[in-house]
Scaffold this motif. Sequence first.
Motif, PDB file in Angstrom:
ATOM      1  N   ASP A  22     -40.784   5.655  61.934  1.00 60.77           N
ATOM      2  CA  ASP A  22     -40.332   4.943  60.740  1.00 60.77           C
ATOM      3  C   ASP A  22     -40.235   5.891  60.140  1.00 60.77           C
ATOM      4  O   ASP A  22     -39.843   5.022  58.500  1.00 60.77           O
ATOM      5  CB  ASP A  22     -41.599   3.959  60.736  1.00 60.77           C
ATOM      6  N   VAL A  23     -41.015   6.860  59.572  1.00 62.72           N
ATOM      7  CA  VAL A  23     -40.832   7.929  58.329  1.00 62.72           C
ATOM      8  C   VAL A  23     -40.463   8.862  58.693  1.00 62.72           C
ATOM      9  O   VAL A  23     -39.090   9.129  57.680  1.00 62.72           O
ATOM     10  CB  VAL A  23     -42.550   8.661  58.113  1.00 62.72           C
ATOM     11  N   PHE A  24     -40.135   9.008  59.007  1.00 64.47           N
ATOM     12  CA  PHE A  24     -39.914  10.683  60.402  1.00 64.47           C
ATOM     13  C   PHE A  24     -38.683  10.198  61.142  1.00 64.47           C
ATOM     14  O   PHE A  24     -38.457   9.135  61.663  1.00 64.47           O
ATOM     15  CB  PHE A  24     -40.915  11.591  60.541  1.00 64.47           C
ATOM     16  N   ASP A  25     -37.028  11.199  60.444  1.00 67.31           N
ATOM     17  CA  ASP A  25     -36.417  11.066  61.629  1.00 67.31           C
ATOM     18  C   ASP A  25     -35.764  12.567  61.542  1.00 67.31           C
ATOM     19  O   ASP A  25     -36.105  13.728  60.560  1.00 67.31           O
ATOM     20  CB  ASP A  25     -35.006  10.374  61.896  1.00 67.31           C
ATOM     21  N   GLN A  26     -34.918  13.316  62.407  1.00 64.75           N
ATOM     22  CA  GLN A  26     -34.066  14.374  62.627  1.00 64.75           C
ATOM     23  C   GLN A  26     -32.811  14.363  62.659  1.00 64.75           C
ATOM     24  O   GLN A  26     -32.211  13.553  63.080  1.00 64.75           O
ATOM     25  CB  GLN A  26     -34.854  15.658  63.974  1.00 64.75           C
ATOM     26  N   ARG A  27     -32.117  15.068  62.023  1.00 62.50           N
ATOM     27  CA  ARG A  27     -31.000  15.264  62.110  1.00 62.50           C
ATOM     28  C   ARG A  27     -29.747  15.988  63.335  1.00 62.50           C
ATOM     29  O   ARG A  27     -30.523  16.651  64.142  1.00 62.50           O
ATOM     30  CB  ARG A  27     -30.364  16.688  60.845  1.00 62.50           C
TER      31      ARG A  27
END
Length: 65
Positions: A22-27
């Motif tokens: 919920d805080v991080f994602d990846q391109r």
Amino acid sequence: MNVHIDEHKCVASGQCVLVAPDVFDQRDEDGIAFLLDASPSPGKRDEVREAVTVCPAAAIRLEDE
């Protein structure tokens, strides 16, 4: 708590996303992490601290408010 990612250090391992999705994602194009929430709620702070610990590149930094 404020979260910062040094994109130049990030090695696209995805550990932060696994621990705190919920805080991080990846391109999609290169896998580099980015923030979905730079100031997570108190209920997410333990997950964010764990993400800092498991990041193999030490690319995540926290500032406590």
